[in-house]
Scaffold this active site. Structure first.
Site, PDB file in Angstrom:
ATOM      1  CB  THR A  27      -1.089   0.205   1.214  1.00  0.00           C
ATOM      2  OG1 THR A  27      -0.204   0.043   2.455  1.00  0.00           O
ATOM      3  CG2 THR A  27      -1.651  -1.164   1.310  1.00  0.00           C
ATOM      4  CB  ILE A  82       8.351  -0.381   8.349  1.00  0.00           C
ATOM      5  CG1 ILE A  82       7.805  -0.965   9.530  1.00  0.00           C
ATOM      6  CG2 ILE A  82       8.435   1.175   8.416  1.00  0.00           C
ATOM      7  CD1 ILE A  82       8.844  -0.918  10.880  1.00  0.00           C
ATOM      8  CE  LYS A  83       5.513   1.050  -0.610  1.00  0.00           C
ATOM      9  NZ  LYS A  83       4.447   1.221  -1.385  1.00  0.00           N
ATOM     10  CB  VAL A  84      11.424   4.077   5.025  1.00  0.00           C
ATOM     11  CG1 VAL A  84      10.757   3.729   6.433  1.00  0.00           C
ATOM     12  CG2 VAL A  84      12.319   3.260   4.592  1.00  0.00           C
TER      13      VAL A  84
END
Ligand code: E4P
Length: 217
Positions: A27, A82-84
């Site tokens: 997402t 965790i998208k960074v």
């Protein structure tokens, strides 16, 4: 190649998951906005629905903010990646999370050098954006190829997650190069089943079965 579905639409994820095509979900804030749902609620629902990594993206752009948001997302499930973003602060956050044993997806990658830094920072996934490069008349698939070469040269185990996929051809091209994962909108995954000769051949078989009055049950 693993298939991730690039959406926060629960019904679309469920349909593809029931067909066995979902190895994970990605997402981003735009997809969460499109869903009209609360980010923590919808990501929890996705984690309950599918097996495999579910990427939830931070919205902070500073290191401390990313750490706070990433920890909150990680509380939802062990499935959270965790998208960074691929910035200096994002890479610092990537290193911190990966040292803590959390999965990290470094997103908005547009160059081989960025991908090299993400691997050095311990990223679980690197997300090169194919479609957005193609939009600029560049070749997004060249980037996937370059990253594959670099990661193989040095044995990095960061997984190449081909992102911003716009067509079924992108899926097969990414697979030919050896991307570890491709994330695509549900419509693109379904479009992989289409071929004009399949439609034409089926129409002929249906007609012949009717003409010959073939019945099986
Ligand atoms: C996935 O992780 C990305 O956020 C997504 O593939 C971006 O796709 P887009 O360029 O079509 O928005």
């Amino acid at each position: 190649m693993k298939f991730f579905v690039d959406t926060a639409d629960i019904d679309a994820i469920r349909e593809l998951n029931d067909m066995g095509f979902v190895d994970g979900v990605t997402t981003n804030p735009s997809l969460i906005k499109k869903s009209g749902r609360d980010i923590l609620e919808v990501i929890k629902e996705i984690c309950d629905l599918v097996d495999g990594p579910v990427s939830g993206e931070v919205v902070a752009t500073d290191y401390e903010g990313m750490i706070a948001e990433g920890n909150k997302l990680a509380e939802i499930s062990d499935q959270i990646a965790i998208k960074v973003p691929l910035t200096i602060d994002g890479l610092k956050a990537c290193k911190t999370f990966s040292e803590e044993g959390k999965m990290v997806n470094v997103t908005l990658c547009f160059s081989a050098n960025q991908a090299l830094l993400a691997a050095k920072a311990g990223a679980t996934f690197i997300s090169p954006f194919i479609g957005r490069l193609d939009d600029l008349n560049l070749d997004g698939m060249d980037l996937i190829e370059d990253i594959r070469t670099i990661y193989d040269n040095y044995g990095f185990d960061t997984q190449i997650l081909a992102a911003s996929i716009r067509s079924a051809n992108h899926m097969s091209d990414a697979a030919k190069i050896g991307a570890d994962v491709a994330t695509a909108p549900p419509a693109v995954i379904k479009a992989m089943a289409n071929h004009v000769l399949t439609d034409k051949g089926l129409a002929q078989f249906v007609q012949d079965a009717k003409d010959a009055d073939i019945k099986i049950v």
